[in-house]
Design an enzyme around this catalytic site. Structure first.
Site, PDB file in Angstrom:
ATOM      1  N   SER A 160       0.949  -1.182  -0.074  1.00 29.21           N
ATOM      2  CA  SER A 160      -0.121   0.090   0.122  1.00 29.21           C
ATOM      3  C   SER A 160       1.012   1.190   0.021  1.00 29.21           C
ATOM      4  CB  SER A 160      -0.713   0.040   1.152  1.00 29.21           C
ATOM      5  OG  SER A 160      -1.939   0.919   1.140  1.00 29.21           O
ATOM      6  N   ASP A 187      -7.579  -3.561  -7.468  1.00 29.08           N
ATOM      7  CA  ASP A 187      -7.249  -2.892  -6.390  1.00 29.08           C
ATOM      8  C   ASP A 187      -7.040  -1.658  -7.034  1.00 29.08           C
ATOM      9  OD1 ASP A 187      -5.801  -1.652  -4.516  1.00 29.08           O
ATOM     10  OD2 ASP A 187      -3.937  -3.194  -4.500  1.00 29.08           O
ATOM     11  N   HIS A 191      -7.350  -4.836  -2.422  1.00 27.02           N
ATOM     12  CA  HIS A 191      -6.216  -4.159  -1.906  1.00 27.02           C
ATOM     13  C   HIS A 191      -5.670  -4.699  -0.656  1.00 27.02           C
ATOM     14  CE1 HIS A 191      -3.445  -0.959  -1.486  1.00 27.02           C
ATOM     15  NE2 HIS A 191      -3.768  -0.597  -0.071  1.00 27.02           N
TER      16      HIS A 191
END
Length: 300
Positions: free
Chosen positions: A168, A223, A281
């Protein structure tokens, strides 16, 4: 991003042709799986709350078994540095002869996704190179202690391979860290998972070309984070992309991962349907942020 807007921008910007590979090697697959687990471990508070290090890296949520079963000990840990929440650790893996720098993702990922403001600022990585202001600020706050610890660990273990990883927004910080460490003369491989775009073509290409065989940017299905900041604002990715096509909560095989090259390509994650699938994600080879608790909104 709406297709008409993307098409208008691409008509003014050369697209680097992407190449597709039907599958990746088992060796690459094993490494992608392994370093996702090092990234997952960065979410666990027990691995980032002791500056002096000395912690055996573990995941109480059980999502880093390859790391836990090996002789992996932190040598430096950092948590919520200054104004930003840059968090992670430097560790030495004696089982695999690795020195690993891992960055945790951010609990502010939803704010990032909905923020239409993506300012750019100058960097000192390369001449004329600019980057996303928030990501760069986060790296500036952490880099002195992090780079010193990593270089010390690398010097103490000269036969170890150095790897920098993050999931991330932690992947964005890992990009900058890899660029700086490589510039200092330390060879480092870069593994990111669900990382956003950090910069325009000049800086992204600079990082790509530092080690054309040492960048592994992993994305998953729908994502939303790797699609930001938008291409229309001049942001592009580091190459290549390793795209996981399986659904959420399914462990991918090597045949489920496709490699695409180029800072812009309309295959892989970018070419998927628009959406806000935070579950995609949070899931790569496992539930990456499981150790982060309820503060992490993509936790499955």
């Amino acid at each position: 991003m709406p297709r008409p807007l993307l098409s208008r921008w691409l008509s003014r910007t050369p697209v680097i042709n992407s190449s597709r590979y039907s599958a990746i090697s088992e060796s690459d697959y094993s490494n992608l799986n392994l370093f996702e687990q090092f990234s997952a471990a960065a979410y666990c508070p027990n691995n980032n709350n002791n500056t002096a290090g000395g912690t055996k890296i573990t995941c109480p949520t059980g999502n880093c078994p390859l790391v836990e079963s090996s002789d992996v000990t932190s040598v430096y840990e950092f948590q919520n540095s200054l104004e930003t929440d840059v968090t992670g650790y430097v560790a030495v893996d004696k089982t695999r002869s690795l020195t690993v720098l891992a960055f945790r993702g951010s609990s502010s990922v939803r704010n990032f996704i909905t923020d239409a403001n993506f300012p750019v600022v100058p960097t000192d990585i390369c001449d004329g190179c600019t980057a996303h202001g928030g990501f760069w600020k986060s790296w500036l706050e952490a880099r002195q202690g992090v780079t010193a610890a990593l270089k010390t660990a690398a010097a103490a273990n000269p036969s170890n391979k150095v790897v920098i990883t993050g999931h991330s927004l932690g992947g964005a910080i890992a990009d900058f860290a890899a660029a700086e460490v490589r510039k200092s003369g330390v060879a480092a491989q870069l593994y990111t998972y669900g990382a956003p775009r950090i910069a325009g073509k000049k800086l992204s290409d600079f990082i790509t070309n530092q080690d054309t065989n040492g960048n592994f940017r992993v994305t998953h299905l729908n994502d939303p984070v790797p699609r930001l900041p938008p291409i229309a604002l001049g942001f592009v990715h580091i190459s290549p992309e390793y795209y996981i096509s399986t659904g959420n909560n399914i462990v991918p095989t090597a045949n489920d991962i496709t490699k695409y090259t180029g800072s812009i390509n309309l295959n892989g994650n970018t070419g998927n349907k628009p959406g806000l699938d935070l579950a995609a994600h949070g899931w790569y080879f496992s539930n990456v942020g499981a150790c982060g608790g309820d503060d992490f909104e993509f936790k499955n």
